[in-house]
Enzyme design. Structure first.
Site, PDB file in Angstrom:
ATOM      1  N   LYS A 122     -35.675  22.107   4.089  1.00  0.00           N
ATOM      2  CA  LYS A 122     -34.413  22.823   3.898  1.00  0.00           C
ATOM      3  C   LYS A 122     -34.648  24.327   3.886  1.00  0.00           C
ATOM      4  CE  LYS A 122     -32.489  24.201   0.171  1.00  0.00           C
ATOM      5  NZ  LYS A 122     -31.883  24.388  -1.158  1.00  0.00           N
ATOM      6  N   ASP A 140     -29.028  20.335   2.529  1.00  0.00           N
ATOM      7  CA  ASP A 140     -29.059  20.396   1.071  1.00  0.00           C
ATOM      8  C   ASP A 140     -28.201  19.261   0.525  1.00  0.00           C
ATOM      9  OD1 ASP A 140     -26.432  21.158   1.456  1.00  0.00           O
ATOM     10  OD2 ASP A 140     -26.588  23.052   0.350  1.00  0.00           O
TER      11      ASP A 140
END
Length: 210
Positions: A122, A140
């Site tokens: 991420k 996320d």
């Protein structure tokens, strides 16, 4: 509802129309500041991270300055941003790596970013996309939730969802779509009490039961 390719295209068109001006909510001035902010954002709101980084970056906004600050002082600066012991350790290790291997600069390539301490997929995707303009989708908690609820991309892990979104979304829109999904998750499709009746996607959402 069977989510066909056409339905997915409609979902994306609505997201783009509603969130066309979506952009990162983290405040930063350099790729390094963005990298540190994203590392800090794990299990922490962007609002809180912005408070912490505003304080930290006044004192140290480069790898060299953070190394000079020292681990104990760094922990003190970020103590109100969850898991601060581990984050401080990773940030310090990353700063040493940046100084030793990249002359204090943040590398652009995903693989190089991913090799930094405390940087997962991420974080690497966010920095590669936002700081350097590479097409990427950072998954996320919001992106993961929305993708599964819409059946835009289903998976049990963030990486599975990332791969699914890469197939469902045209590459030139990967980075923008990442922000559409985040904003939708924060404003409408919340984790515990999604605002389904107010959702612009309700007619093309397989999870809507209005």
């Amino acid at each position: 509802m069977r989510v066909t390719k056409k339905i997915k295209e409609e979902q994306l068109a609505i997201l783009e129309r509603v969130y066309f001006d979506a952009k990162p909510e983290l405040v930063f001035n350099t790729p390094f500041e963005l990298l540190i902010a994203v590392i800090l954002s794990a299990q922490c709101t962007d609002k809180r991270v912005n408070i912490v980084t505003a304080r930290l970056f006044q004192k140290a906004s480069t790898p060299e300055a953070i190394i000079e600050l020292g681990l104990s002082a760094l922990e003190e600066e970020i103590h109100d941003c969850g898991f601060f012991h581990n984050k401080a350790k990773n940030i310090m290790a990353t700063c040493h790596r940046l100084v030793e291997e990249y002359n204090g600069e943040v590398p652009e390539k995903f693989e190089q970013l991913l090799a930094l301490p405390g940087v997962g997929r991420k974080t690497a995707n966010v920095v590669a996309s936002v700081a350097f303009g590479y097409p990427a989708i950072a998954v996320d908690t919001h992106v993961f939730r929305i993708a599964n609820r819409l059946k835009l991309a289903m998976g049990e892990t963030p990486e599975e969802v990332e791969l699914g979104l890469m197939k469902a979304i045209p590459k030139e829109k990967w980075s923008a779509a990442h922000h559409w999904l985040i904003w939708h998750g924060r404003r409408i499709c919340k984790a515990r009490k999604p605002l389904c009746d107010a959702c612009p996607l309700r007619d093309v959402c397989p999870s809507f039961s209005g």
